[in-house]
Write a protein that holds these residues in place. Structure first.
Motif, short mmCIF file in Angstrom:
data_model
loop_
_atom_site.label_atom_id
_atom_site.label_comp_id
_atom_site.label_asym_id
_atom_site.label_seq_id
_atom_site.Cartn_x
_atom_site.Cartn_y
_atom_site.Cartn_z
N TRP A 74 38.80 41.77 55.23
CA TRP A 74 38.33 43.01 54.63
C TRP A 74 36.97 42.79 54.00
N ILE A 75 36.06 43.71 54.26
CA ILE A 75 34.71 43.61 53.70
C ILE A 75 34.73 44.16 52.29
N GLY A 76 34.40 43.32 51.33
CA GLY A 76 34.46 43.70 49.93
C GLY A 76 33.31 44.60 49.51
N ARG A 77 33.42 45.13 48.29
CA ARG A 77 32.41 46.04 47.78
C ARG A 77 31.05 45.37 47.61
N PRO A 78 30.94 44.11 47.13
CA PRO A 78 29.61 43.49 47.02
C PRO A 78 28.87 43.44 48.36
N ALA A 79 29.59 43.09 49.44
CA ALA A 79 28.94 43.04 50.75
C ALA A 79 28.49 44.42 51.19
N ARG A 80 29.29 45.43 50.88
CA ARG A 80 28.90 46.80 51.25
C ARG A 80 27.67 47.26 50.47
N LEU A 81 27.65 46.95 49.19
CA LEU A 81 26.51 47.33 48.38
C LEU A 81 25.24 46.61 48.84
N ALA A 82 25.38 45.34 49.21
CA ALA A 82 24.22 44.60 49.70
C ALA A 82 23.72 45.20 51.01
N THR A 83 24.63 45.60 51.88
CA THR A 83 24.24 46.23 53.14
C THR A 83 23.52 47.55 52.89
N CYS A 84 24.04 48.35 51.96
CA CYS A 84 23.39 49.62 51.62
C CYS A 84 22.00 49.39 51.05
N ALA A 85 21.87 48.38 50.18
CA ALA A 85 20.57 48.09 49.59
C ALA A 85 19.57 47.66 50.66
N LEU A 86 20.02 46.85 51.62
CA LEU A 86 19.14 46.41 52.69
C LEU A 86 18.70 47.60 53.55
N CYS A 87 19.64 48.48 53.88
CA CYS A 87 19.29 49.67 54.66
C CYS A 87 18.30 50.56 53.91
N VAL A 95 32.67 57.68 58.90
CA VAL A 95 33.96 58.04 59.49
C VAL A 95 34.81 56.79 59.65
N ARG A 96 36.11 56.94 59.48
CA ARG A 96 37.00 55.79 59.49
C ARG A 96 37.60 55.51 60.86
N LYS A 97 37.74 56.51 61.71
CA LYS A 97 38.32 56.33 63.03
C LYS A 97 37.26 55.82 64.00
N ALA A 98 37.60 54.76 64.75
CA ALA A 98 36.62 54.17 65.67
C ALA A 98 36.23 55.16 66.77
N PHE A 99 37.21 55.88 67.31
CA PHE A 99 36.91 56.83 68.39
C PHE A 99 35.97 57.93 67.89
N ALA A 100 36.22 58.44 66.70
CA ALA A 100 35.36 59.47 66.14
C ALA A 100 33.96 58.93 65.89
N ALA A 101 33.86 57.68 65.47
CA ALA A 101 32.54 57.08 65.24
C ALA A 101 31.75 56.98 66.54
N THR A 125 28.49 58.94 61.38
CA THR A 125 28.83 57.80 62.24
C THR A 125 29.20 56.58 61.42
N ILE A 126 28.52 56.40 60.29
CA ILE A 126 28.79 55.24 59.44
C ILE A 126 30.02 55.45 58.56
N VAL A 156 16.02 67.32 62.14
CA VAL A 156 16.01 66.10 61.32
C VAL A 156 17.22 66.07 60.39
N ALA A 157 17.52 67.21 59.76
CA ALA A 157 18.68 67.26 58.86
C ALA A 157 19.98 66.98 59.63
N LEU A 158 20.08 67.52 60.85
CA LEU A 158 21.29 67.30 61.65
C LEU A 158 21.40 65.85 62.09
N ILE A 159 20.27 65.24 62.45
CA ILE A 159 20.29 63.82 62.84
C ILE A 159 20.74 62.95 61.67
N LEU A 160 20.21 63.23 60.48
CA LEU A 160 20.63 62.45 59.31
C LEU A 160 22.11 62.64 59.00
N ALA A 161 22.59 63.88 59.13
CA ALA A 161 24.00 64.14 58.85
C ALA A 161 24.91 63.45 59.86
#
Length: 313
Positions: A86-99, A25-31, A22-23, A12-17
């Motif tokens: 570019w996705i701004g910080r408010p949109a990112r925070l809203a996405t995090c809150a929804l998750c 990481v900045r490189k698309a291939f690595a993601a 995946t979320i 479970v810890a490895l799956i969460l990590a």
């Protein structure tokens, strides 16, 4: 704490990590690589939950075929301009809150279940012998919710049509490029010569055993699609033109046979997608075999992508 409990906690810890990586990481291939690893770890988790059918589907579709599609998307995006706003910080925070809200809801549902959990499992197991199937998952898919199973295959065809619709007019009816995945090399060619015979036998086995044990059309079709793609990517065979009659026939063979048997149920069993007494298992096995071919061709062409060049005469 037992060894099994330690393993489960570590898993479970490895799956969460891996999911967080995946979320973040900045490189698309690595993601995409992280996503494939995430799917494989989820397969192990489903095995630990004794849901082998779900584990096979997750490994084949969630990690394998979806990962291949994402790799193709990443490779194609490098050759075109895919820049966007570019996705701004408010949109990112809203996405995090929804998750976080979704996670909290799932946690509450898991930690505070109802005293009496409603289930139809006893009814299914009592009626399963009438179908002749030994796998309760197959029984549910082809007896109790056969309409959903039929529509799932239709959705797969609609997804393929959506991919084909991305082709330019000059290439319609032509051949997918498939050059985005890999360049042919001796190692890849060796694997494409070595693995397909074994993979084809295993895919057929996965389809056949699905009536009694974990397996089925999706798992077997995915293995067959992977072997087909391996041969094409290695350059041993060209991807077929999407206008080929045999290709389109295989794509619709499974859903058409499923629908025909379902309509025949009105005549011989007094209900749509019902099976005559004593003939349920052979009819379901026939549908599974046809669906395996259709799923294999559909997944292979989905991974191949839209046609990029005109059909060669």
């Amino acid at each position: 704490m037992s060894i099994a409990s330690v393993f489960d906690v570590a898993l479970v810890a490895l799956i969460l990590a891996i999911g967080a990586s995946t979320i973040l990481v900045r490189k698309a291939f690595a993601a995409v690589v992280m996503f494939v690893v995430y799917g494989l770890l989820l397969s192990i988790a489903w095995v630990r939950l004794h849901a082998v059918d779900v584990a096979l589907t997750e490994a084949a579709i969630g990690g394998g075929m979806t990962g291949l599609l994402l790799l193709g998307a990443v490779a194609r995006s490098r050759s075109v301009n895919v820049g966007g706003p570019w996705i701004g910080r408010p949109a990112r925070l809203a996405t995090c809150a929804l998750c976080a809200l979704v996670v909290a809801g799932l946690a509450i549902a898991m930690l505070h279940p109802p005293e009496v959990i409603p289930t139809l499992a006893p009814t299914v197991m009592e009626s399963l012998p009438q179908s002749g199937l030994g796998n309760p998952v197959a029984g549910v898919l082809f007896v109790f919710r056969a309409l959903d199973t039929l529509l799932e295959k239709v959705v797969l065809l609609l997804a393929l049509l959506g991919v084909w619709s991305l082709a330019p007019d000059r290439a319609w009816g032509g051949m997918p490029g498939l050059h985005v995945y890999a360049r042919s090399d001796p190692t890849l060619i060796f694997l494409a010569q070595l693995l397909p015979p074994v993979g084809i036998v295993f895919g057929i086995y996965m389809c056949w055993v699905g009536a009694k044990d974990p397996g089925g059309a999706f798992q077997g079709g995915t293995v067959l699609a992977a072997m087909w793609l391996l041969v094409i990517v290695a350059g041993l065979q060209k991807a077929p033109a999407i206008g080929r009659l045999w290709l389109r026939g295989l794509l619709v063979a499974g859903p058409v046979l499923f629908l025909a048997i379902g309509l025949a149920g009105w005549v011989f069993a007094d209900a749509f997608l019902a099976y005559p007494a004593g003939y349920a298992k052979p009819l379901i096995v026939a549908v599974e075999a046809a669906l395996t071919l259709s799923i294999a061709v559909a997944l292979g062409m989905l991974a191949a992508g839209p046609p990029e060049r005109a059909q060669q005469q």
